[in-house]
Motif scaffolding. Structure first.
Motif, short mmCIF file in Angstrom:
data_model
loop_
_atom_site.label_atom_id
_atom_site.label_comp_id
_atom_site.label_asym_id
_atom_site.label_seq_id
_atom_site.Cartn_x
_atom_site.Cartn_y
_atom_site.Cartn_z
N GLY A 215 46.08 39.32 56.19
CA GLY A 215 46.53 37.99 55.78
C GLY A 215 46.23 36.91 56.80
N GLU A 216 46.08 37.28 58.06
CA GLU A 216 45.69 36.30 59.10
C GLU A 216 44.18 36.14 59.15
OE1 GLU A 216 47.46 36.71 62.96
OE2 GLU A 216 49.37 37.42 62.11
N ILE A 217 43.45 37.18 58.82
CA ILE A 217 41.99 37.08 58.76
C ILE A 217 41.60 36.19 57.58
CG2 ILE A 217 39.82 38.36 58.52
CD1 ILE A 217 41.38 40.85 59.51
N PHE A 218 42.21 36.47 56.41
CA PHE A 218 41.96 35.71 55.20
C PHE A 218 43.22 34.91 54.87
CE2 PHE A 218 39.40 39.72 54.09
CZ PHE A 218 38.27 39.26 54.75
N LYS A 219 43.34 33.73 55.41
CA LYS A 219 44.58 32.95 55.30
C LYS A 219 44.86 32.50 53.87
CE LYS A 219 44.37 31.32 60.09
NZ LYS A 219 45.40 32.25 60.54
N ASN A 220 43.83 32.42 53.03
CA ASN A 220 44.01 31.97 51.65
C ASN A 220 43.97 33.12 50.65
OD1 ASN A 220 44.15 29.14 52.29
ND2 ASN A 220 41.95 29.21 52.67
N PHE A 221 44.04 34.35 51.15
CA PHE A 221 44.08 35.50 50.25
C PHE A 221 45.47 35.63 49.67
CE2 PHE A 221 44.97 40.28 50.34
CZ PHE A 221 44.66 40.44 49.00
N ASN A 222 45.57 35.43 48.34
CA ASN A 222 46.88 35.46 47.70
C ASN A 222 46.90 36.20 46.37
OD1 ASN A 222 48.84 33.94 49.38
ND2 ASN A 222 47.29 32.33 49.21
N LEU A 223 45.80 36.88 46.00
CA LEU A 223 45.78 37.57 44.72
C LEU A 223 45.02 38.89 44.84
CD1 LEU A 223 46.49 37.56 41.72
CD2 LEU A 223 44.36 36.31 41.29
N PHE A 224 45.71 39.98 44.53
CA PHE A 224 45.12 41.32 44.53
C PHE A 224 45.06 41.83 43.10
CE2 PHE A 224 46.11 46.03 45.08
CZ PHE A 224 44.77 46.38 45.27
N ILE A 225 43.89 42.23 42.66
CA ILE A 225 43.69 42.75 41.30
C ILE A 225 43.33 44.22 41.40
CG2 ILE A 225 42.39 42.49 39.15
CD1 ILE A 225 41.77 39.61 40.01
N TYR A 226 44.03 45.05 40.65
CA TYR A 226 43.83 46.49 40.80
C TYR A 226 43.94 47.19 39.46
CZ TYR A 226 48.86 46.98 40.19
OH TYR A 226 50.13 46.95 39.66
N GLY A 227 43.49 48.42 39.42
CA GLY A 227 43.62 49.24 38.23
C GLY A 227 43.38 50.69 38.60
N GLY A 228 43.61 51.57 37.64
CA GLY A 228 43.31 52.98 37.86
C GLY A 228 44.49 53.81 38.31
N VAL A 229 45.34 53.26 39.18
CA VAL A 229 46.52 53.99 39.66
C VAL A 229 47.69 53.03 39.82
CG1 VAL A 229 45.16 55.71 40.93
CG2 VAL A 229 45.91 53.66 42.11
N ASN A 230 48.87 53.58 39.89
CA ASN A 230 50.08 52.79 40.10
C ASN A 230 50.07 52.20 41.51
OD1 ASN A 230 52.63 51.72 40.14
ND2 ASN A 230 53.71 53.66 39.93
#
Length: 495
Positions: free
Chosen positions: A234-249
Protein backbone atom coordinates in the motif's frame (compact mmCIF):
# COMPACT_ATOMS: atom_id res chain seq x y z
CA UNK A 1 -12.72 14.37 -11.70
CA UNK A 2 -11.22 13.30 -15.03
CA UNK A 3 -13.29 12.89 -18.19
CA UNK A 4 -12.48 9.19 -18.14
CA UNK A 5 -13.88 8.67 -14.63
CA UNK A 6 -16.94 10.82 -15.44
CA UNK A 7 -17.71 8.67 -18.50
CA UNK A 8 -17.20 5.53 -16.39
CA UNK A 9 -19.80 6.74 -13.87
CA UNK A 10 -22.37 7.47 -16.58
CA UNK A 11 -21.78 4.10 -18.25
CA UNK A 12 -22.05 2.38 -14.85
CA UNK A 13 -25.54 3.91 -14.35
CA UNK A 14 -26.65 2.63 -17.74
CA UNK A 15 -25.37 -0.93 -17.10
CA UNK A 16 -27.00 -0.92 -13.65
CA UNK A 17 -30.35 -0.02 -15.25
CA UNK A 18 -29.99 -2.87 -17.80
CA UNK A 19 -28.99 -5.32 -15.06
CA UNK A 20 -32.01 -4.46 -12.94
CA UNK A 21 -34.36 -5.25 -15.83
CA UNK A 22 -33.38 -8.94 -15.95
CA UNK A 23 -32.45 -9.35 -12.27
CA UNK A 24 -35.98 -8.37 -11.21
CA UNK A 25 -37.50 -10.85 -13.70
CA UNK A 26 -35.39 -13.95 -13.01
CA UNK A 27 -37.78 -16.75 -14.01
CA UNK A 28 -38.85 -15.10 -17.27
CA UNK A 29 -35.21 -14.28 -18.07
CA UNK A 30 -34.12 -17.89 -17.61
CA UNK A 31 -37.10 -19.19 -19.60
CA UNK A 32 -36.10 -16.98 -22.52
CA UNK A 33 -32.49 -18.21 -22.32
CA UNK A 34 -33.74 -21.81 -22.25
CA UNK A 35 -35.96 -21.37 -25.31
CA UNK A 36 -33.19 -19.61 -27.26
CA UNK A 37 -30.70 -22.38 -26.51
CA UNK A 38 -33.07 -25.15 -27.60
CA UNK A 39 -34.07 -23.27 -30.75
CA UNK A 40 -30.50 -22.57 -31.85
CA UNK A 41 -29.29 -26.13 -31.22
CA UNK A 42 -32.19 -28.10 -32.77
CA UNK A 43 -30.27 -28.99 -35.92
CA UNK A 44 -27.00 -29.94 -34.17
CA UNK A 45 -26.00 -33.56 -33.77
CA UNK A 46 -26.67 -33.34 -30.03
CA UNK A 47 -30.03 -31.68 -30.66
CA UNK A 48 -31.08 -34.42 -33.05
CA UNK A 49 -29.85 -37.21 -30.75
CA UNK A 50 -31.87 -35.77 -27.87
CA UNK A 51 -34.98 -34.76 -29.89
CA UNK A 52 -34.75 -31.03 -29.27
CA UNK A 53 -37.60 -30.58 -31.76
CA UNK A 54 -39.87 -32.21 -29.16
CA UNK A 55 -38.65 -30.12 -26.22
CA UNK A 56 -41.12 -27.39 -25.20
CA UNK A 57 -40.66 -27.30 -21.42
CA UNK A 58 -37.93 -27.85 -18.88
CA UNK A 59 -39.58 -31.14 -17.94
CA UNK A 60 -39.20 -32.27 -21.57
CA UNK A 61 -35.55 -31.30 -21.44
CA UNK A 62 -34.86 -33.08 -18.13
CA UNK A 63 -36.42 -36.28 -19.51
CA UNK A 64 -34.28 -36.26 -22.65
CA UNK A 65 -30.97 -34.78 -21.49
CA UNK A 66 -29.23 -36.48 -18.57
CA UNK A 67 -26.78 -34.69 -16.28
CA UNK A 68 -23.26 -35.29 -17.59
CA UNK A 69 -19.73 -34.39 -16.55
CA UNK A 70 -16.88 -33.87 -19.02
CA UNK A 71 -16.15 -37.58 -19.40
CA UNK A 72 -19.77 -38.39 -20.22
CA UNK A 73 -19.96 -35.56 -22.78
CA UNK A 74 -16.54 -36.39 -24.18
CA UNK A 75 -17.70 -38.45 -27.22
CA UNK A 76 -19.33 -35.27 -28.55
CA UNK A 77 -16.47 -32.98 -27.52
CA UNK A 78 -13.92 -35.26 -29.19
CA UNK A 79 -15.79 -34.85 -32.47
CA UNK A 80 -15.74 -31.07 -32.05
CA UNK A 81 -12.00 -31.20 -31.32
CA UNK A 82 -11.49 -33.18 -34.54
CA UNK A 83 -12.97 -30.25 -36.44
CA UNK A 84 -16.50 -31.52 -37.11
CA UNK A 85 -19.24 -28.89 -37.36
CA UNK A 86 -22.71 -28.65 -35.81
CA UNK A 87 -22.05 -31.22 -33.09
CA UNK A 88 -22.84 -29.52 -29.77
CA UNK A 89 -23.55 -26.04 -31.13
CA UNK A 90 -24.03 -24.61 -34.60
CA UNK A 91 -20.85 -24.35 -36.65
CA UNK A 92 -17.47 -24.63 -34.93
CA UNK A 93 -16.18 -23.05 -31.72
CA UNK A 94 -13.86 -20.09 -32.16
CA UNK A 95 -11.64 -21.31 -29.28
CA UNK A 96 -11.03 -24.17 -26.92
CA UNK A 97 -10.18 -23.25 -23.35
CA UNK A 98 -7.70 -25.95 -22.42
CA UNK A 99 -7.74 -27.03 -18.79
CA UNK A 100 -6.05 -29.86 -16.95
CA UNK A 101 -8.54 -32.22 -15.33
CA UNK A 102 -7.65 -34.49 -12.42
CA UNK A 103 -9.34 -37.52 -13.97
CA UNK A 104 -9.86 -36.60 -17.62
CA UNK A 105 -6.37 -35.39 -18.54
CA UNK A 106 -6.55 -32.33 -20.79
CA UNK A 107 -10.03 -30.91 -21.18
CA UNK A 108 -11.10 -28.88 -24.21
CA UNK A 109 -13.97 -26.55 -23.30
CA UNK A 110 -15.55 -24.93 -26.36
CA UNK A 111 -15.98 -21.16 -26.62
CA UNK A 112 -18.26 -19.88 -29.37
CA UNK A 113 -18.91 -16.52 -30.99
CA UNK A 114 -22.13 -16.43 -28.93
CA UNK A 115 -20.54 -17.32 -25.57
CA UNK A 116 -17.28 -15.37 -25.74
CA UNK A 117 -18.76 -11.84 -25.39
CA UNK A 118 -20.37 -12.74 -22.06
CA UNK A 119 -16.97 -13.54 -20.52
CA UNK A 120 -15.81 -10.02 -21.36
CA UNK A 121 -19.02 -8.18 -20.49
CA UNK A 122 -19.37 -9.85 -17.09
CA UNK A 123 -15.88 -8.80 -15.96
CA UNK A 124 -16.53 -5.26 -17.20
CA UNK A 125 -19.96 -5.10 -15.55
CA UNK A 126 -18.54 -6.23 -12.21
CA UNK A 127 -16.32 -3.15 -12.16
CA UNK A 128 -19.13 -0.89 -13.38
CA UNK A 129 -21.43 -2.25 -10.67
CA UNK A 130 -18.80 -1.30 -8.08
CA UNK A 131 -18.53 2.21 -9.54
CA UNK A 132 -22.30 2.66 -9.55
CA UNK A 133 -22.69 1.56 -5.92
CA UNK A 134 -19.69 3.34 -4.39
CA UNK A 135 -19.25 6.35 -6.67
CA UNK A 136 -15.54 5.54 -6.79
CA UNK A 137 -14.14 5.85 -10.31
CA UNK A 138 -10.76 7.55 -10.00
CA UNK A 139 -9.00 4.18 -10.25
CA UNK A 140 -9.77 4.11 -14.01
CA UNK A 141 -7.01 6.71 -14.45
CA UNK A 142 -4.31 4.46 -13.00
CA UNK A 143 -2.67 1.21 -14.05
CA UNK A 144 -4.43 -2.13 -13.70
CA UNK A 145 -2.84 -5.54 -13.50
CA UNK A 146 -4.46 -8.88 -14.24
CA UNK A 147 -2.36 -11.87 -13.21
CA UNK A 148 -3.22 -14.48 -15.82
CA UNK A 149 -1.98 -17.21 -18.11
CA UNK A 150 0.03 -16.70 -21.27
CA UNK A 151 -1.94 -15.25 -24.24
CA UNK A 152 0.05 -17.37 -26.70
CA UNK A 153 -2.45 -19.67 -28.40
CA UNK A 154 -1.97 -23.00 -30.15
CA UNK A 155 -4.17 -24.35 -32.92
CA UNK A 156 -5.97 -27.68 -33.20
CA UNK A 157 -7.80 -28.58 -36.41
CA UNK A 158 -8.24 -24.93 -37.27
CA UNK A 159 -9.46 -23.87 -33.82
CA UNK A 160 -7.27 -21.79 -31.51
CA UNK A 161 -6.76 -23.03 -27.99
CA UNK A 162 -5.17 -21.83 -24.77
CA UNK A 163 -5.94 -21.01 -21.16
CA UNK A 164 -9.14 -19.03 -20.70
CA UNK A 165 -7.30 -16.09 -19.09
CA UNK A 166 -4.88 -16.07 -22.04
CA UNK A 167 -7.75 -16.06 -24.54
CA UNK A 168 -9.49 -13.23 -22.68
CA UNK A 169 -6.27 -11.17 -22.92
CA UNK A 170 -6.98 -10.84 -26.65
CA UNK A 171 -10.25 -9.07 -25.86
CA UNK A 172 -9.05 -6.24 -23.61
CA UNK A 173 -10.94 -3.12 -24.78
CA UNK A 174 -8.91 -0.42 -26.51
CA UNK A 175 -9.73 2.11 -23.81
CA UNK A 176 -7.95 -0.14 -21.27
CA UNK A 177 -4.91 -1.06 -23.36
CA UNK A 178 -2.78 1.85 -22.13
CA UNK A 179 -3.70 1.19 -18.51
CA UNK A 180 -3.33 -2.58 -18.57
CA UNK A 181 -0.30 -4.39 -17.19
CA UNK A 182 1.88 -6.41 -17.48
CA UNK A 183 3.26 -5.94 -20.98
CA UNK A 184 2.41 -8.48 -23.67
CA UNK A 185 5.99 -9.81 -23.58
CA UNK A 186 5.90 -10.39 -19.82
CA UNK A 187 2.45 -11.96 -20.02
CA UNK A 188 3.82 -14.49 -22.50
CA UNK A 189 6.38 -15.87 -20.02
CA UNK A 190 5.33 -19.45 -19.24
CA UNK A 191 7.35 -20.12 -16.07
CA UNK A 192 5.31 -18.61 -13.24
CA UNK A 193 8.15 -17.70 -10.90
CA UNK A 194 10.06 -15.96 -13.71
CA UNK A 195 6.86 -14.22 -14.76
CA UNK A 196 6.14 -12.86 -11.28
CA UNK A 197 9.69 -11.50 -10.99
CA UNK A 198 9.23 -9.70 -14.33
CA UNK A 199 5.85 -8.34 -13.26
CA UNK A 200 7.38 -6.95 -10.07
CA UNK A 201 10.05 -5.10 -12.06
CA UNK A 202 7.52 -3.72 -14.54
CA UNK A 203 4.89 -2.58 -12.08
CA UNK A 204 7.13 -1.32 -9.27
CA UNK A 205 7.44 2.26 -10.56
CA UNK A 206 3.84 2.52 -11.80
CA UNK A 207 0.66 4.05 -10.34
CA UNK A 208 -1.15 0.75 -9.74
CA UNK A 209 -4.80 1.27 -8.77
CA UNK A 210 -6.42 -2.13 -9.51
CA UNK A 211 -4.88 -5.56 -8.98
CA UNK A 212 -6.65 -8.76 -10.02
CA UNK A 213 -5.98 -12.49 -9.81
CA UNK A 214 -6.37 -15.65 -7.75
CA UNK A 215 -5.45 -14.72 -4.13
CA UNK A 216 -2.73 -17.35 -3.67
CA UNK A 217 -0.81 -16.10 -6.71
CA UNK A 218 -1.40 -12.40 -6.00
CA UNK A 219 0.02 -13.14 -2.55
CA UNK A 220 3.26 -14.32 -4.15
CA UNK A 221 3.40 -11.08 -6.16
CA UNK A 222 2.78 -8.97 -3.03
CA UNK A 223 5.45 -10.82 -1.07
CA UNK A 224 8.04 -10.16 -3.76
CA UNK A 225 7.05 -6.48 -3.95
CA UNK A 226 7.37 -6.11 -0.18
CA UNK A 227 10.71 -7.89 -0.21
CA UNK A 228 12.03 -5.57 -2.94
CA UNK A 229 10.88 -2.32 -1.31
CA UNK A 230 11.00 -3.37 2.35
CA UNK A 231 7.66 -1.65 2.88
CA UNK A 232 3.97 -2.58 2.50
CA UNK A 233 2.38 -2.82 -0.93
CA UNK A 234 0.00 0.00 0.00
CA UNK A 235 2.98 2.36 0.40
CA UNK A 236 4.49 1.28 -2.91
CA UNK A 237 1.15 1.77 -4.68
CA UNK A 238 -0.44 4.64 -2.76
CA UNK A 239 -3.54 4.71 -4.98
CA UNK A 240 -4.16 0.96 -4.94
CA UNK A 241 -7.67 0.59 -3.55
CA UNK A 242 -9.40 -2.23 -5.45
CA UNK A 243 -8.60 -5.94 -5.50
CA UNK A 244 -10.52 -8.18 -7.92
CA UNK A 245 -10.35 -11.92 -7.39
CA UNK A 246 -12.01 -15.21 -8.22
CA UNK A 247 -11.53 -18.94 -8.04
CA UNK A 248 -11.22 -19.28 -4.25
CA UNK A 249 -12.66 -17.77 -1.10
CA UNK A 250 -10.78 -14.60 -0.13
CA UNK A 251 -11.56 -14.77 3.60
CA UNK A 252 -8.71 -17.14 4.59
CA UNK A 253 -6.31 -14.73 2.87
CA UNK A 254 -7.82 -11.44 4.03
CA UNK A 255 -5.72 -10.94 7.19
CA UNK A 256 -2.51 -11.83 5.34
CA UNK A 257 -3.37 -9.45 2.48
CA UNK A 258 -4.15 -6.57 4.81
CA UNK A 259 -0.79 -7.15 6.47
CA UNK A 260 1.03 -7.21 3.13
CA UNK A 261 -0.84 -4.14 1.85
CA UNK A 262 -0.70 -2.30 5.16
CA UNK A 263 -4.33 -1.25 5.02
CA UNK A 264 -7.78 -2.42 3.91
CA UNK A 265 -8.82 -2.19 0.27
CA UNK A 266 -12.17 -2.83 -1.38
CA UNK A 267 -12.57 -6.19 -3.11
CA UNK A 268 -14.79 -7.58 -5.87
CA UNK A 269 -15.35 -11.32 -6.12
CA UNK A 270 -15.90 -12.98 -9.52
CA UNK A 271 -17.12 -16.47 -10.42
CA UNK A 272 -15.61 -17.22 -13.84
CA UNK A 273 -14.75 -20.57 -15.41
CA UNK A 274 -13.89 -21.87 -18.84
CA UNK A 275 -17.50 -23.06 -19.13
CA UNK A 276 -18.93 -19.60 -18.51
CA UNK A 277 -18.90 -16.48 -16.34
CA UNK A 278 -21.55 -17.23 -13.75
CA UNK A 279 -21.64 -14.45 -11.18
CA UNK A 280 -19.97 -11.36 -9.81
CA UNK A 281 -20.18 -9.38 -6.59
CA UNK A 282 -22.62 -6.56 -7.26
CA UNK A 283 -22.63 -5.06 -3.77
CA UNK A 284 -20.07 -4.16 -1.14
CA UNK A 285 -22.83 -4.39 1.49
CA UNK A 286 -24.61 -7.65 0.67
CA UNK A 287 -23.15 -11.15 0.91
CA UNK A 288 -22.79 -13.18 -2.27
CA UNK A 289 -22.46 -12.67 -6.02
CA UNK A 290 -25.21 -11.81 -8.48
CA UNK A 291 -26.02 -14.92 -10.55
CA UNK A 292 -25.97 -13.91 -14.21
CA UNK A 293 -29.29 -15.17 -15.54
CA UNK A 294 -29.17 -13.50 -18.98
CA UNK A 295 -25.71 -14.59 -20.13
CA UNK A 296 -26.53 -17.45 -22.47
CA UNK A 297 -26.52 -20.02 -19.64
CA UNK A 298 -29.52 -21.97 -18.39
CA UNK A 299 -28.98 -23.10 -14.80
CA UNK A 300 -30.19 -26.17 -12.97
CA UNK A 301 -29.52 -27.04 -9.34
CA UNK A 302 -29.33 -30.44 -7.62
CA UNK A 303 -29.15 -30.70 -3.84
CA UNK A 304 -25.64 -31.88 -3.00
CA UNK A 305 -26.83 -34.42 -0.43
CA UNK A 306 -29.06 -36.01 -3.12
CA UNK A 307 -26.62 -35.78 -6.01
CA UNK A 308 -25.30 -39.34 -5.83
CA UNK A 309 -28.75 -40.89 -5.43
CA UNK A 310 -30.63 -42.34 -8.40
CA UNK A 311 -32.50 -39.69 -10.43
CA UNK A 312 -32.12 -36.73 -8.05
CA UNK A 313 -34.55 -33.85 -8.62
CA UNK A 314 -33.32 -31.04 -10.87
CA UNK A 315 -34.44 -27.58 -9.71
CA UNK A 316 -34.70 -24.39 -11.76
CA UNK A 317 -34.14 -20.83 -10.57
CA UNK A 318 -37.68 -20.24 -9.26
CA UNK A 319 -37.52 -23.34 -7.03
CA UNK A 320 -34.28 -22.86 -5.08
CA UNK A 321 -33.96 -21.99 -1.39
CA UNK A 322 -31.41 -20.07 0.61
CA UNK A 323 -28.67 -21.88 2.52
CA UNK A 324 -28.92 -25.25 0.75
CA UNK A 325 -25.84 -26.74 -0.89
CA UNK A 326 -26.59 -27.21 -4.60
CA UNK A 327 -24.53 -28.76 -7.40
CA UNK A 328 -24.45 -26.31 -10.30
CA UNK A 329 -25.65 -27.74 -13.65
CA UNK A 330 -25.31 -25.80 -16.93
CA UNK A 331 -26.64 -25.70 -20.46
CA UNK A 332 -24.84 -23.03 -22.49
CA UNK A 333 -24.52 -21.26 -25.83
CA UNK A 334 -21.12 -22.94 -26.15
CA UNK A 335 -22.83 -26.33 -26.45
CA UNK A 336 -22.63 -27.79 -22.95
CA UNK A 337 -25.88 -29.57 -22.05
CA UNK A 338 -26.94 -30.67 -18.56
CA UNK A 339 -23.28 -30.18 -17.68
CA UNK A 340 -21.99 -30.79 -14.16
CA UNK A 341 -19.19 -28.30 -13.72
CA UNK A 342 -18.36 -29.78 -10.30
CA UNK A 343 -18.93 -26.63 -8.23
CA UNK A 344 -21.39 -26.39 -5.37
CA UNK A 345 -23.12 -23.15 -4.49
CA UNK A 346 -25.48 -21.75 -1.88
CA UNK A 347 -27.95 -18.90 -2.33
CA UNK A 348 -27.51 -15.99 0.06
CA UNK A 349 -30.39 -13.98 -1.45
CA UNK A 350 -33.38 -14.69 -3.68
CA UNK A 351 -34.18 -11.04 -4.51
CA UNK A 352 -31.95 -10.76 -6.46
CA UNK A 353 -30.41 -14.22 -6.77
CA UNK A 354 -26.98 -14.09 -5.16
CA UNK A 355 -24.70 -17.07 -4.53
CA UNK A 356 -21.52 -18.08 -2.79
CA UNK A 357 -19.29 -20.92 -3.97
CA UNK A 358 -19.40 -23.54 -1.21
CA UNK A 359 -16.92 -26.03 -2.68
CA UNK A 360 -16.57 -28.85 -5.19
CA UNK A 361 -18.83 -31.89 -5.30
CA UNK A 362 -15.69 -34.05 -5.62
CA UNK A 363 -13.72 -32.09 -3.01
CA UNK A 364 -15.07 -33.16 0.36
CA UNK A 365 -14.23 -35.37 3.28
CA UNK A 366 -16.72 -38.12 4.03
CA UNK A 367 -14.47 -40.96 5.11
CA UNK A 368 -16.85 -41.53 8.04
CA UNK A 369 -20.11 -40.12 6.59
CA UNK A 370 -19.47 -36.53 7.70
CA UNK A 371 -19.47 -34.96 4.21
CA UNK A 372 -17.44 -31.89 5.17
CA UNK A 373 -17.30 -29.30 2.36
CA UNK A 374 -14.94 -26.47 1.48
CA UNK A 375 -17.08 -23.66 2.84
CA UNK A 376 -17.17 -25.36 6.27
CA UNK A 377 -13.40 -25.71 6.67
CA UNK A 378 -12.86 -22.13 5.47
CA UNK A 379 -15.48 -20.75 7.86
CA UNK A 380 -14.11 -22.79 10.78
CA UNK A 381 -10.56 -21.53 10.23
CA UNK A 382 -11.80 -17.97 9.93
CA UNK A 383 -13.70 -18.28 13.23
CA UNK A 384 -10.74 -19.85 15.04
CA UNK A 385 -8.48 -16.94 13.98
CA UNK A 386 -10.80 -14.26 15.39
CA UNK A 387 -9.12 -12.37 18.21
CA UNK A 388 -5.72 -13.97 17.58
CA UNK A 389 -2.59 -12.86 15.76
CA UNK A 390 -2.63 -16.06 13.71
CA UNK A 391 -2.27 -15.60 9.96
CA UNK A 392 -2.44 -18.41 7.42
CA UNK A 393 -0.85 -18.48 3.97
CA UNK A 394 -2.49 -21.67 2.73
CA UNK A 395 -4.05 -24.92 3.97
CA UNK A 396 -5.68 -28.19 3.00
CA UNK A 397 -7.43 -30.96 4.94
CA UNK A 398 -7.39 -34.76 4.58
CA UNK A 399 -8.72 -37.71 6.61
CA UNK A 400 -6.29 -39.92 8.54
CA UNK A 401 -8.13 -43.25 8.52
CA UNK A 402 -5.34 -45.50 9.79
CA UNK A 403 -3.29 -43.63 12.39
CA UNK A 404 -0.38 -45.44 14.04
CA UNK A 405 -2.26 -45.11 17.33
CA UNK A 406 -5.58 -43.89 18.66
CA UNK A 407 -8.74 -42.90 16.82
CA UNK A 408 -8.84 -41.63 13.22
CA UNK A 409 -8.92 -37.85 12.71
CA UNK A 410 -8.98 -35.00 10.22
CA UNK A 411 -5.48 -33.74 9.52
CA UNK A 412 -5.08 -30.04 8.68
CA UNK A 413 -1.93 -29.10 6.77
CA UNK A 414 -1.39 -25.39 7.42
CA UNK A 415 1.30 -23.02 6.23
CA UNK A 416 1.31 -20.28 8.86
CA UNK A 417 2.48 -16.73 8.36
CA UNK A 418 2.07 -16.11 12.09
CA UNK A 419 1.90 -19.29 14.15
CA UNK A 420 -0.34 -19.61 17.22
CA UNK A 421 1.47 -19.39 20.57
CA UNK A 422 -0.11 -22.70 21.55
CA UNK A 423 -0.69 -24.97 18.54
CA UNK A 424 -2.70 -27.56 20.50
CA UNK A 425 -5.00 -24.92 21.97
CA UNK A 426 -5.53 -23.44 18.50
CA UNK A 427 -6.30 -26.92 17.12
CA UNK A 428 -9.01 -27.33 19.81
CA UNK A 429 -10.49 -23.92 18.89
CA UNK A 430 -10.51 -24.96 15.26
CA UNK A 431 -12.11 -28.29 16.14
CA UNK A 432 -14.88 -26.56 18.10
CA UNK A 433 -15.52 -24.27 15.16
CA UNK A 434 -15.70 -27.29 12.83
CA UNK A 435 -18.21 -29.01 15.13
CA UNK A 436 -20.46 -25.94 14.86
CA UNK A 437 -20.14 -25.99 11.06
CA UNK A 438 -20.99 -29.68 10.55
CA UNK A 439 -23.39 -31.62 12.77
CA UNK A 440 -22.22 -34.99 11.45
CA UNK A 441 -18.62 -34.17 12.35
CA UNK A 442 -19.82 -33.11 15.80
CA UNK A 443 -21.63 -36.45 16.24
CA UNK A 444 -18.49 -38.38 15.23
CA UNK A 445 -16.39 -36.50 17.79
CA UNK A 446 -19.05 -36.89 20.51
CA UNK A 447 -19.45 -40.58 19.70
CA UNK A 448 -15.68 -41.19 19.86
CA UNK A 449 -15.55 -42.34 16.26
CA UNK A 450 -13.06 -39.55 15.53
CA UNK A 451 -10.62 -37.76 17.77
CA UNK A 452 -10.21 -33.99 17.56
CA UNK A 453 -8.39 -32.69 14.51
CA UNK A 454 -4.61 -32.57 14.23
CA UNK A 455 -2.64 -29.68 12.70
CA UNK A 456 0.53 -30.49 10.76
CA UNK A 457 2.65 -27.43 10.00
CA UNK A 458 3.82 -26.91 6.42
CA UNK A 459 7.12 -25.09 5.80
CA UNK A 460 7.13 -21.69 4.08
CA UNK A 461 6.38 -22.01 0.35
CA UNK A 462 5.47 -25.65 0.93
CA UNK A 463 2.22 -25.41 -1.02
CA UNK A 464 3.92 -23.56 -3.86
CA UNK A 465 6.44 -26.40 -4.00
CA UNK A 466 3.61 -28.92 -4.10
CA UNK A 467 1.84 -27.13 -6.96
CA UNK A 468 5.14 -26.88 -8.80
CA UNK A 469 5.74 -30.63 -8.32
CA UNK A 470 2.48 -31.43 -10.15
CA UNK A 471 3.04 -28.81 -12.86
CA UNK A 472 0.30 -26.45 -11.67
CA UNK A 473 2.22 -23.46 -10.29
CA UNK A 474 0.52 -20.15 -11.04
CA UNK A 475 -2.09 -19.09 -13.57
CA UNK A 476 -5.63 -20.19 -12.79
CA UNK A 477 -4.62 -23.31 -10.84
CA UNK A 478 -6.05 -23.70 -7.34
CA UNK A 479 -5.14 -25.88 -4.41
CA UNK A 480 -8.05 -28.09 -3.26
CA UNK A 481 -9.12 -27.09 0.24
CA UNK A 482 -9.86 -30.71 1.14
CA UNK A 483 -9.92 -34.22 -0.28
CA UNK A 484 -11.35 -37.58 0.66
CA UNK A 485 -7.98 -39.22 0.06
CA UNK A 486 -4.39 -38.50 1.11
CA UNK A 487 -2.72 -37.77 -2.23
CA UNK A 488 -1.82 -34.21 -1.24
CA UNK A 489 -1.25 -35.18 2.40
CA UNK A 490 1.27 -37.84 1.36
CA UNK A 491 3.39 -35.21 -0.39
CA UNK A 492 3.97 -33.50 2.97
CA UNK A 493 4.14 -36.53 5.23
CA UNK A 494 6.72 -38.20 2.95
CA UNK A 495 9.07 -35.23 2.91
Amino acid sequence: MSIKSLIAKQFAKYIHYKTQKWATNPVATQQKVFQDLIRQAKSTQFGQDHHFDQIHTFEDFAQRVPVRDYEALRPYIDRVVKGEENILWKGKPIYFAKTSGTTSGAKYIPLTKESMPFHIEAARNAILSYINETGKADFVNGKMIFLQGSPILEEKNGIKLGRLSGIVAHYVPKYLQKNRMPSWETNCIEDWETKVEAIVEETFPENMTVISGIPSWVQMYFEKLKEKANKPVGEIFKNFNLFIYGGVNYEPYRAKFENLIGRKVDAIELFPASEGFFAYQDSQKEKGMLLLLNSGIFYEFIKADEFFTENPRRYTIGEVERGINYVLILSTNAGLWGYNIGDTIQFTSLEPYRVIVSGRIKHYISAFGEHVIGKEVESALQEAMIGTSVRVNEFTVAPQINPSQGLPYHEWFIEFENEPDDLEAFALQLDQAMRKQNVYYDDLISGHVLRTLVISKVAKNGFQNYMKSIGKLGGQNKLPRLANDRKIADFFTNQ
